[in-house]
Design an enzyme around this catalytic site. Structure first.
Site, PDB file in Angstrom:
ATOM      1  N   LYS A 145      -9.473   1.873  -1.995  1.00  8.63           N
ATOM      2  CA  LYS A 145      -9.678   1.207  -0.697  1.00  8.63           C
ATOM      3  C   LYS A 145     -11.065   1.528  -0.120  1.00  8.63           C
ATOM      4  O   LYS A 145     -11.423   2.697   0.060  1.00  8.63           O
ATOM      5  CB  LYS A 145      -8.587   1.656   0.269  1.00  8.63           C
ATOM      6  CG  LYS A 145      -8.553   0.931   1.603  1.00  8.63           C
ATOM      7  CD  LYS A 145      -7.328   1.393   2.415  1.00  8.63           C
ATOM      8  CE  LYS A 145      -7.150   0.615   3.688  1.00  8.63           C
ATOM      9  NZ  LYS A 145      -5.937   1.043   4.430  1.00  8.63           N
ATOM     10  N   GLU A 160       0.868  -1.185   0.000  1.00  4.21           N
ATOM     11  CA  GLU A 160       0.000   0.000   0.000  1.00  4.21           C
ATOM     12  C   GLU A 160       0.912   1.245   0.000  1.00  4.21           C
ATOM     13  O   GLU A 160       1.938   1.249   0.717  1.00  4.21           O
ATOM     14  CB  GLU A 160      -0.837  -0.056   1.292  1.00  4.21           C
ATOM     15  CG  GLU A 160      -1.768   1.111   1.542  1.00  4.21           C
ATOM     16  CD  GLU A 160      -2.504   0.949   2.889  1.00  4.21           C
ATOM     17  OE1 GLU A 160      -2.113   0.076   3.712  1.00  4.21           O
ATOM     18  OE2 GLU A 160      -3.468   1.694   3.118  1.00  4.21           O
ATOM     19  N   CYS A 189      -4.952  -3.562   2.597  1.00  5.10           N
ATOM     20  CA  CYS A 189      -4.704  -3.584   4.039  1.00  5.10           C
ATOM     21  C   CYS A 189      -5.958  -3.829   4.879  1.00  5.10           C
ATOM     22  O   CYS A 189      -6.479  -4.927   4.904  1.00  5.10           O
ATOM     23  CB  CYS A 189      -3.976  -2.306   4.445  1.00  5.10           C
ATOM     24  SG  CYS A 189      -3.007  -2.543   5.957  1.00  5.10           S
TER      25      CYS A 189
HETATM   26  C1  ACM Z   1      -3.993  -0.099   7.155  1.00  6.49           C
HETATM   27  O1  ACM Z   1      -5.101  -0.281   6.623  1.00  6.49           O
HETATM   28  N1  ACM Z   1      -3.013   0.506   6.499  1.00  6.49           N
HETATM   29  C2  ACM Z   1      -3.731  -0.580   8.520  1.00  6.49           C
END
Ligand code: ACM
Length: 260
Positions: free
Chosen positions: A109, A38, A142
């Site tokens: 995301k 990420e 993530c």
């Molecule tokens: C995250 O979602 N970077 C912990």
């Protein structure tokens, strides 16, 4: 099919240097798929939205994209990486899957973690699956791991490999991904970073432990907590196509959503 990842240790904001480090690290490796963390080139802890804007690119534009596109073409591989995306005056925590022909798929995301909510807008692309070398590929980023619906939706849509760029700060994800893989009978490739950042008065230590996991939950490879590194596994994606786990159980058709 060789799936791989590179766990890096980016220096915040030094995009050129961070991209170069990754390219040098993978230049003599062979793979069909490479997953990067990420926000792998920008860094994670932005002071404010102005700073994030200054490090963000529109999807399919900018130096990071150009370098990743070149890498995908040269390696004849799929490259998946996280980056701060700017679109319509907003910022998204996004990942791009760049194909060997230079085209790409964009994922934004869905589940923002903690202070990311002050910087990014929640993603609008949703979870989707695309085909690469006769294999269903899905992306999540993530903290999406914490919502089992994400991996389940990707599985229902045909994902055989879930590619998972990450910047993990809590300890639970690497083990939880064994469950995500097992409950969906899919491969998972979680690529984390290492190092720490303290740019807002709050120390964040990234835990590494990038993992490639098989549909039976077996960890095919794992990296450590402190050092950058390359990891790969030669997998048969067909193992994730068949959801029959006993003579009498097929895990998707055995579901009874009317009771959930
Ligand atoms: C995250 O979602 N970077 C912990």
């Amino acid at each position: 099919m060789i799936v791989s990842l590179y766990q890096n240790r980016p220096s915040f904001g030094e995009i050129k240097k961070n991209v170069k480090t990754v390219i040098n690290a993978v230049s003599d490796r062979e793979f069909d798929i490479l997953v990067l963390p990420e926000l792998f080139a920008a860094g994670y802890q932005f002071k404010d939205t102005a700073e994030a804007h200054s490090l963000a690119d529109p999807a399919g534009e900018g130096e990071t994209f150009e370098k990743m596109q070149k890498l995908a073409v040269e390696k004849n591989a799929l490259i998946i990486y996280g980056f701060p995306e700017k679109a319509d005056g907003r910022l998204y925590n996004s990942s791009l899957a760049v194909l060997p022909d230079g085209n790409y798929h964009l994922y934004q995301k869905v589940h923002l973690f903690d202070t990311e909510k002050a910087i990014f807008s929640p993603g609008q692309t949703g979870f989707f699956v695309f085909e690469f070398r006769q294999t269903g590929i899905g992306m999540m980023i993530c903290f999406d791991w914490r919502f089992p619906e994400a991996a389940r939706k990707l599985t229902l849509d045909g994902a055989q490999i879930i590619c998972h760029p990450s910047n993990l700060v809590l300890p639970h994800c690497p083990d939880a991904m064994k469950t995500r893989a097992l409950e969906n009978n899919v491969f998972t490739v979680t690529c984390d970073r290492v190092g720490s950042e303290n740019r807002t008065g709050r120390q964040l230590k990234f835990i590494g432990k990038s993992r490639i996991i098989a549909p039976d939950g077996e960890v095919l490879g794992e990296l450590g907590t402190d050092d950058p590194g390359f990891l790969s596994a030669d997998i048969d994606p067909q193992l994730a196509a068949n959801k029959q786990i006993t003579l009498n159980n097929e895990i998707l058709s055995d579901r009874r959503p009317e009771f959930y």
